[in-house]
Design a protein around this motif. Structure first.
Motif, PDB file in Angstrom:
ATOM      1  N   LEU A 111      -5.695  11.219  -3.299  1.00 53.61           N
ATOM      2  CA  LEU A 111      -6.679  10.514  -2.470  1.00 53.61           C
ATOM      3  C   LEU A 111      -6.863   9.070  -2.932  1.00 53.61           C
ATOM      4  O   LEU A 111      -7.071   8.168  -2.110  1.00 53.61           O
ATOM      5  N   PHE A 112      -6.761   8.829  -4.245  1.00 58.69           N
ATOM      6  CA  PHE A 112      -6.843   7.456  -4.758  1.00 58.69           C
ATOM      7  C   PHE A 112      -5.659   6.637  -4.252  1.00 58.69           C
ATOM      8  O   PHE A 112      -5.811   5.463  -3.904  1.00 58.69           O
ATOM      9  N   VAL A 113      -4.465   7.236  -4.226  1.00 53.99           N
ATOM     10  CA  VAL A 113      -3.291   6.542  -3.690  1.00 53.99           C
ATOM     11  C   VAL A 113      -3.529   6.200  -2.216  1.00 53.99           C
ATOM     12  O   VAL A 113      -3.261   5.075  -1.773  1.00 53.99           O
ATOM     13  N   ALA A 114      -4.051   7.160  -1.466  1.00 51.09           N
ATOM     14  CA  ALA A 114      -4.347   6.910  -0.044  1.00 51.09           C
ATOM     15  C   ALA A 114      -5.371   5.792   0.107  1.00 51.09           C
ATOM     16  O   ALA A 114      -5.226   4.918   0.975  1.00 51.09           O
ATOM     17  N   ALA A 115      -6.401   5.800  -0.731  1.00 59.31           N
ATOM     18  CA  ALA A 115      -7.415   4.742  -0.679  1.00 59.31           C
ATOM     19  C   ALA A 115      -6.788   3.387  -0.988  1.00 59.31           C
ATOM     20  O   ALA A 115      -7.115   2.374  -0.356  1.00 59.31           O
ATOM     21  N   PHE A 116      -5.880   3.361  -1.957  1.00 62.86           N
ATOM     22  CA  PHE A 116      -5.185   2.121  -2.307  1.00 62.86           C
ATOM     23  C   PHE A 116      -4.396   1.611  -1.106  1.00 62.86           C
ATOM     24  O   PHE A 116      -4.422   0.417  -0.790  1.00 62.86           O
ATOM     25  N   LEU A 117      -3.710   2.499  -0.433  1.00 60.46           N
ATOM     26  CA  LEU A 117      -2.890   2.106   0.717  1.00 60.46           C
ATOM     27  C   LEU A 117      -3.738   1.610   1.888  1.00 60.46           C
ATOM     28  O   LEU A 117      -3.396   0.609   2.522  1.00 60.46           O
ATOM     29  N   VAL A 118      -4.842   2.284   2.174  1.00 59.82           N
ATOM     30  CA  VAL A 118      -5.653   1.871   3.330  1.00 59.82           C
ATOM     31  C   VAL A 118      -6.443   0.598   3.071  1.00 59.82           C
ATOM     32  O   VAL A 118      -6.855  -0.054   4.016  1.00 59.82           O
ATOM     33  N   THR A 119      -6.636   0.241   1.810  1.00 60.56           N
ATOM     34  CA  THR A 119      -7.361  -1.000   1.514  1.00 60.56           C
ATOM     35  C   THR A 119      -6.420  -2.190   1.396  1.00 60.56           C
ATOM     36  O   THR A 119      -6.875  -3.318   1.279  1.00 60.56           O
ATOM     37  N   GLY A 120      -5.111  -1.957   1.431  1.00 51.95           N
ATOM     38  CA  GLY A 120      -4.142  -3.046   1.316  1.00 51.95           C
ATOM     39  C   GLY A 120      -4.186  -3.980   2.510  1.00 51.95           C
ATOM     40  O   GLY A 120      -4.383  -3.562   3.634  1.00 51.95           O
ATOM     41  N   GLY A 121      -4.020  -5.265   2.224  1.00 55.97           N
ATOM     42  CA  GLY A 121      -3.970  -6.254   3.290  1.00 55.97           C
ATOM     43  C   GLY A 121      -5.312  -6.575   3.922  1.00 55.97           C
ATOM     44  O   GLY A 121      -5.376  -7.263   4.923  1.00 55.97           O
ATOM     45  N   LYS A 122      -6.388  -6.072   3.347  1.00 56.72           N
ATOM     46  CA  LYS A 122      -7.716  -6.318   3.928  1.00 56.72           C
ATOM     47  C   LYS A 122      -8.323  -7.624   3.443  1.00 56.72           C
ATOM     48  O   LYS A 122      -9.276  -8.103   4.018  1.00 56.72           O
ATOM     49  N   GLY A 123      -7.773  -8.177   2.353  1.00 55.32           N
ATOM     50  CA  GLY A 123      -8.359  -9.395   1.789  1.00 55.32           C
ATOM     51  C   GLY A 123      -9.705  -9.082   1.160  1.00 55.32           C
ATOM     52  O   GLY A 123     -10.198  -7.984   1.245  1.00 55.32           O
ATOM     53  N   ASP A 124     -10.299 -10.061   0.524  1.00 53.08           N
ATOM     54  CA  ASP A 124     -11.611  -9.860  -0.098  1.00 53.08           C
ATOM     55  C   ASP A 124     -12.680 -10.103   0.940  1.00 53.08           C
ATOM     56  O   ASP A 124     -12.925 -11.216   1.358  1.00 53.08           O
ATOM     57  N   LYS A 125     -13.304  -9.044   1.399  1.00 54.87           N
ATOM     58  CA  LYS A 125     -14.332  -9.161   2.424  1.00 54.87           C
ATOM     59  C   LYS A 125     -15.707  -8.826   1.849  1.00 54.87           C
ATOM     60  O   LYS A 125     -16.578  -8.320   2.539  1.00 54.87           O
TER      61      LYS A 125
END
Length: 128
Positions: A111-125
């Protein structure tokens, strides 16, 4: 970002609930699952380090985009314990009951790997 927040918050809370009692179970572990622990410094060092990571998970959950790089050592934390226990059970060097905790850590690692993948490319918001 809700997925990542929930995953890290659940992991942190679960870890606090499971790890904190270990501070009070030193003798009980040796009695119920011999042999007795012979190196209390290693035992309490492990418990303290594991507890610190649970707090880190809660902090990551508060802002997963900004703290995304910390997800990498979080994955390592989960997989190293989970894989080690699986190997030790396969070698007959630890109790099969430990697979419950190994399985939990391996699941959280995925699940941590999945979280890492879904947060990629989001920039610092910020605290999105």
């Amino acid at each position: 970002m809700k997925f990542a927040k929930v995953v890290f918050w659940v992991a942190g809370i679960w870890g606090l609930v499971v790890i904190t009692p270990l501070y009070f179970m030193f003798d009980l572990i040796g009695k119920n699952d011999p042999p007795a622990i012979t190196h209390p410094g290693f035992y309490y060092g492990f418990v303290g380090c594991a507890l610190a990571w649970q707090i880190a998970f809660l902090i990551i959950g508060a802002n997963p985009v900004r703290l995304r790089p910390m997800m990498i050592p979080s994955v390592v934390e989960k997989f190293t314990f989970g894989v080690a226990v699986v190997v030790l059970v396969m070698e007959g060097r630890t109790n099969q009951r430990d697979l419950v905790f190994a399985g939990t850590d391996l699941t959280l690692g995925v699940l941590f790997v999945a979280a890492f993948l879904v947060t990629g490319g989001k920039g610092d918001k910020g605290s999105e």
